[in-house]
Design a protein around this motif. Structure first.
Motif, PDB file in Angstrom:
ATOM      1  N   PRO A  81      69.099  20.058  49.953  1.00 51.81           N
ATOM      2  CA  PRO A  81      68.546  19.781  48.621  1.00 51.81           C
ATOM      3  C   PRO A  81      67.017  19.753  48.561  1.00 51.81           C
ATOM      4  O   PRO A  81      66.435  19.906  47.495  1.00 51.81           O
ATOM      5  CB  PRO A  81      69.102  18.386  48.318  1.00 51.81           C
ATOM      6  N   ASP A  82      66.364  19.549  49.721  1.00 51.85           N
ATOM      7  CA  ASP A  82      64.928  19.297  49.666  1.00 51.85           C
ATOM      8  C   ASP A  82      64.127  20.201  50.592  1.00 51.85           C
ATOM      9  O   ASP A  82      62.936  19.968  50.807  1.00 51.85           O
ATOM     10  CB  ASP A  82      64.647  17.833  50.015  1.00 51.85           C
ATOM     11  N   GLY A  83      64.758  21.225  51.155  1.00 50.17           N
ATOM     12  CA  GLY A  83      64.049  22.128  52.042  1.00 50.17           C
ATOM     13  C   GLY A  83      63.803  21.575  53.430  1.00 50.17           C
ATOM     14  O   GLY A  83      63.038  22.154  54.201  1.00 50.17           O
ATOM     15  N   ALA A  84      64.447  20.451  53.769  1.00 48.62           N
ATOM     16  CA  ALA A  84      64.238  19.857  55.087  1.00 48.62           C
ATOM     17  C   ALA A  84      64.878  20.679  56.198  1.00 48.62           C
ATOM     18  O   ALA A  84      64.531  20.522  57.365  1.00 48.62           O
ATOM     19  CB  ALA A  84      64.788  18.429  55.119  1.00 48.62           C
ATOM     20  N   GLN A  85      65.826  21.549  55.828  1.00 49.62           N
ATOM     21  CA  GLN A  85      66.447  22.459  56.773  1.00 49.62           C
ATOM     22  C   GLN A  85      66.105  23.892  56.373  1.00 49.62           C
ATOM     23  O   GLN A  85      66.019  24.208  55.176  1.00 49.62           O
ATOM     24  CB  GLN A  85      67.965  22.279  56.776  1.00 49.62           C
ATOM     25  N   LEU A  86      65.953  24.759  57.361  1.00 50.63           N
ATOM     26  CA  LEU A  86      65.617  26.144  57.045  1.00 50.63           C
ATOM     27  C   LEU A  86      66.296  27.099  58.012  1.00 50.63           C
ATOM     28  O   LEU A  86      66.835  26.703  59.053  1.00 50.63           O
ATOM     29  CB  LEU A  86      64.097  26.348  57.040  1.00 50.63           C
ATOM     30  N   GLU A  87      66.282  28.369  57.639  1.00 51.40           N
ATOM     31  CA  GLU A  87      66.854  29.433  58.449  1.00 51.40           C
ATOM     32  C   GLU A  87      65.863  30.578  58.587  1.00 51.40           C
ATOM     33  O   GLU A  87      65.185  30.928  57.622  1.00 51.40           O
ATOM     34  CB  GLU A  87      68.141  29.993  57.822  1.00 51.40           C
ATOM     35  N   LEU A  88      65.797  31.135  59.768  1.00 51.37           N
ATOM     36  CA  LEU A  88      65.109  32.396  60.013  1.00 51.37           C
ATOM     37  C   LEU A  88      66.189  33.416  60.358  1.00 51.37           C
ATOM     38  O   LEU A  88      67.010  33.174  61.240  1.00 51.37           O
ATOM     39  CB  LEU A  88      64.134  32.261  61.183  1.00 51.37           C
ATOM     40  N   SER A  89      66.212  34.541  59.648  1.00 50.28           N
ATOM     41  CA  SER A  89      67.242  35.544  59.922  1.00 50.28           C
ATOM     42  C   SER A  89      66.654  36.941  59.794  1.00 50.28           C
ATOM     43  O   SER A  89      65.731  37.176  59.009  1.00 50.28           O
ATOM     44  CB  SER A  89      68.433  35.374  58.983  1.00 50.28           C
ATOM     45  N   TRP A  90      67.211  37.862  60.590  1.00 50.02           N
ATOM     46  CA  TRP A  90      66.758  39.252  60.553  1.00 50.02           C
ATOM     47  C   TRP A  90      67.849  40.146  61.112  1.00 50.02           C
ATOM     48  O   TRP A  90      68.711  39.715  61.887  1.00 50.02           O
ATOM     49  CB  TRP A  90      65.454  39.408  61.323  1.00 50.02           C
ATOM     50  N   GLN A  91      67.801  41.431  60.714  1.00 53.61           N
ATOM     51  CA  GLN A  91      68.824  42.391  61.115  1.00 53.61           C
ATOM     52  C   GLN A  91      68.324  43.257  62.268  1.00 53.61           C
ATOM     53  O   GLN A  91      67.155  43.653  62.320  1.00 53.61           O
ATOM     54  CB  GLN A  91      69.221  43.278  59.938  1.00 53.61           C
ATOM     55  N   LEU A  92      69.241  43.567  63.177  1.00 61.71           N
ATOM     56  CA  LEU A  92      68.938  44.402  64.329  1.00 61.71           C
ATOM     57  C   LEU A  92      69.281  45.856  64.030  1.00 61.71           C
ATOM     58  O   LEU A  92      69.935  46.169  63.025  1.00 61.71           O
ATOM     59  CB  LEU A  92      69.712  43.920  65.550  1.00 61.71           C
ATOM     60  N   ASP A  93      68.875  46.749  64.902  1.00 65.78           N
ATOM     61  CA  ASP A  93      69.134  48.176  64.696  1.00 65.78           C
ATOM     62  C   ASP A  93      70.618  48.490  64.639  1.00 65.78           C
ATOM     63  O   ASP A  93      71.044  49.425  63.962  1.00 65.78           O
ATOM     64  CB  ASP A  93      68.489  49.009  65.821  1.00 65.78           C
ATOM     65  N   ARG A 121      60.304  29.443  65.214  1.00 59.32           N
ATOM     66  CA  ARG A 121      59.730  30.791  65.284  1.00 59.32           C
ATOM     67  C   ARG A 121      59.618  31.257  66.735  1.00 59.32           C
ATOM     68  O   ARG A 121      59.901  32.413  67.058  1.00 59.32           O
ATOM     69  CB  ARG A 121      58.364  30.807  64.602  1.00 59.32           C
ATOM     70  N   ALA A 122      59.217  30.348  67.629  1.00 60.49           N
ATOM     71  CA  ALA A 122      59.102  30.715  69.044  1.00 60.49           C
ATOM     72  C   ALA A 122      60.469  31.064  69.624  1.00 60.49           C
ATOM     73  O   ALA A 122      60.616  32.038  70.381  1.00 60.49           O
ATOM     74  CB  ALA A 122      58.460  29.571  69.824  1.00 60.49           C
ATOM     75  N   THR A 123      61.477  30.278  69.270  1.00 59.58           N
ATOM     76  CA  THR A 123      62.838  30.580  69.736  1.00 59.58           C
ATOM     77  C   THR A 123      63.300  31.916  69.196  1.00 59.58           C
ATOM     78  O   THR A 123      63.873  32.745  69.925  1.00 59.58           O
ATOM     79  CB  THR A 123      63.806  29.465  69.315  1.00 59.58           C
ATOM     80  N   ALA A 124      63.070  32.165  67.893  1.00 62.87           N
ATOM     81  CA  ALA A 124      63.478  33.426  67.275  1.00 62.87           C
ATOM     82  C   ALA A 124      62.810  34.614  67.945  1.00 62.87           C
ATOM     83  O   ALA A 124      63.447  35.632  68.235  1.00 62.87           O
ATOM     84  CB  ALA A 124      63.167  33.401  65.780  1.00 62.87           C
ATOM     85  N   GLN A 125      61.509  34.500  68.209  1.00 62.33           N
ATOM     86  CA  GLN A 125      60.776  35.597  68.837  1.00 62.33           C
ATOM     87  C   GLN A 125      61.299  35.895  70.242  1.00 62.33           C
ATOM     88  O   GLN A 125      61.178  37.019  70.737  1.00 62.33           O
ATOM     89  CB  GLN A 125      59.288  35.254  68.907  1.00 62.33           C
ATOM     90  N   SER A 126      61.895  34.897  70.882  1.00 58.71           N
ATOM     91  CA  SER A 126      62.319  35.051  72.275  1.00 58.71           C
ATOM     92  C   SER A 126      63.727  35.629  72.428  1.00 58.71           C
ATOM     93  O   SER A 126      64.139  35.937  73.549  1.00 58.71           O
ATOM     94  CB  SER A 126      62.281  33.686  72.975  1.00 58.71           C
ATOM     95  N   GLU A 147      59.624  37.162  56.078  1.00 58.95           N
ATOM     96  CA  GLU A 147      59.133  36.688  57.373  1.00 58.95           C
ATOM     97  C   GLU A 147      59.282  37.820  58.379  1.00 58.95           C
ATOM     98  O   GLU A 147      60.348  38.432  58.496  1.00 58.95           O
ATOM     99  CB  GLU A 147      59.939  35.471  57.836  1.00 58.95           C
ATOM    100  N   THR A 148      58.251  38.124  59.114  1.00 53.59           N
ATOM    101  CA  THR A 148      58.332  39.117  60.182  1.00 53.59           C
ATOM    102  C   THR A 148      58.710  38.411  61.473  1.00 53.59           C
ATOM    103  O   THR A 148      58.018  37.477  61.904  1.00 53.59           O
ATOM    104  CB  THR A 148      56.998  39.852  60.356  1.00 53.59           C
ATOM    105  N   ILE A 149      59.824  38.857  62.078  1.00 51.34           N
ATOM    106  CA  ILE A 149      60.345  38.207  63.273  1.00 51.34           C
ATOM    107  C   ILE A 149      60.539  39.256  64.354  1.00 51.34           C
ATOM    108  O   ILE A 149      61.278  40.225  64.150  1.00 51.34           O
ATOM    109  CB  ILE A 149      61.684  37.494  62.977  1.00 51.34           C
ATOM    110  N   ALA A 150      59.879  39.084  65.468  1.00 53.01           N
ATOM    111  CA  ALA A 150      59.964  40.033  66.581  1.00 53.01           C
ATOM    112  C   ALA A 150      59.663  41.457  66.101  1.00 53.01           C
ATOM    113  O   ALA A 150      60.298  42.416  66.532  1.00 53.01           O
ATOM    114  CB  ALA A 150      61.335  39.969  67.238  1.00 53.01           C
ATOM    115  N   GLY A 151      58.728  41.581  65.184  1.00 58.30           N
ATOM    116  CA  GLY A 151      58.325  42.878  64.674  1.00 58.30           C
ATOM    117  C   GLY A 151      59.269  43.464  63.647  1.00 58.30           C
ATOM    118  O   GLY A 151      59.081  44.618  63.220  1.00 58.30           O
ATOM    119  N   ARG A 152      60.235  42.706  63.202  1.00 54.86           N
ATOM    120  CA  ARG A 152      61.213  43.210  62.228  1.00 54.86           C
ATOM    121  C   ARG A 152      61.123  42.420  60.929  1.00 54.86           C
ATOM    122  O   ARG A 152      60.807  41.222  60.940  1.00 54.86           O
ATOM    123  CB  ARG A 152      62.635  43.085  62.781  1.00 54.86           C
TER     124      ARG A 152
END
Length: 329
Positions: free
Chosen positions: A160-172, A190-195, A146-151
């Motif tokens: 158990p069923d994918g009802a919860q998810l995580e978006l994660s990325w590393q900073l410089d 995604r909007a929160t992550a981008q912000s 997943e590309t998040i904020a250009g990273r």
């Protein structure tokens, strides 16, 4: 995610010393007067509006930095050593909070800081987290790039069923952002992550106590808030990270109570908090087992200090010293 039940259990262990509101003010006023001359006191409840603003992604214009020393240095004084305490500021800013969710809990620590939001139904939780290293999910169902904020980052669906998810990325700088929540809210997550940005969001420095006079070798390792309230601070040895060596400090409005309730079998017993000792001009009171210490830090505020982890024995002298070094602002 902050484990609210574990937090309540830990508080429950300390709540064996959660006393009635009895007045125990004898002997504190002389020390209070001296301390009040050095600091302008303010109400601890100033954190309420601040926490809400932080969770909503508002950067607060607070002059100066939280913490700090006791006064300006003279030209002949040596440079002050860096303060190892964790500042009372969130190390990130949320530009777009999850729609329809309200801030409930937040914590600030050396290695991990986060804000937790709750929706209108049970189980609807979104967590925004910044950590010093990756925190691999323990319930991995699937993972995709997943590309998040250009990273480059990843989208992880959880068991158990994918009802919860995580978006994660590393900073410089090596730190990691993680946004966790319901899969049905993916576009909002995604909007929160981008912000998100690593611009710190300072809290009102008058919201928390002043710990500039802690015992040597100790510093504030973290802050915790629940709802609109600064719940407690954790004080730990600077050179060690073992949580068992830490104490928790809660600054509360009102008068230090003189009794506590202890559960014994099916009964609830009142136990006195009456082992008095004056530390640096400040009267402190402890229970007979030395697991909780109270101190009246000014006419309108008192502190409660106890072990950060449930233990059978604690360093009551340390807890008295921390209590006496706590000053409301």
């Amino acid at each position: 995610m902050i484990d609210t039940e574990s937090l309540r259990d830990a508080f429950g262990e300390l709540e064996r010393h959660a006393p009635d509101e009895a007045a125990v003010l004898t002997g504190f006023r002389a020390g209070v007067v001296r301390r009040r001359r050095r600091r302008q006191l303010a109400t601890v409840t100033g954190v309420a509006g601040t926490v809400a603003a932080v969770a909503l992604g508002v950067v607060l214009a607070v002059p100066g930095a939280p913490g700090g020393g006791t006064g300006p240095a003279t030209s002949s004084a040596a440079p002050a050593a860096p303060d190892p305490s964790v500042r009372l500021e969130l190390p990130f800013t949320v530009g777009v909070p999850p729609a329809g969710y309200r801030p409930v809990e937040w914590r600030i620590g050396r290695d991990l800081s986060d804000v937790q939001y709750h929706g209108s139904h049970d189980g609807e939780t979104v967590v925004v987290e910044l950590s010093t290293g990756p925190r691999p999910p323990t319930e991995l169902l699937s993972e995709e790039p997943e590309t998040i904020a250009g990273r480059p980052g990843k989208l992880v669906r959880l068991l158990p069923d994918g009802a919860q998810l995580e978006l994660s990325w590393q900073l410089d700088d090596g730190r990691w952002f993680t946004v966790r929540g319901p899969a049905e809210l993916l576009s909002g997550l995604r909007a929160t992550a981008q912000s998100l940005s690593v611009r710190p969001t300072p809290l009102d420095p008058t919201a928390g106590p002043d710990f500039s006079a802690l015992p040597q070798g100790y510093a504030v390792a973290g802050w915790l808030g629940e709802g609109d309230t600064l719940t407690l601070a954790t004080v730990c040895p600077v050179a060690k990270r073992l949580f068992v060596d830490c104490v928790r400090v809660s600054l509360r409005p009102g008068t230090a109570p003189g009794t506590t309730q202890v559960k014994s079998g099916g009964d609830v017993l009142d136990v006195p908090v009456d082992r008095t000792r004056v530390v640096n001009g400040v009267p402190t009171w402890a229970t007979a087992d030395g697991l909780v210490v109270h101190a009246q830090v000014d006419p309108g505020h008192w502190v409660r200090v106890g072990p950060a982890e449930p233990v059978d024995a604690a360093d009551v002298d340390l807890m008295r010293a921390v209590a006496a070094a706590t000053v409301s602002r």
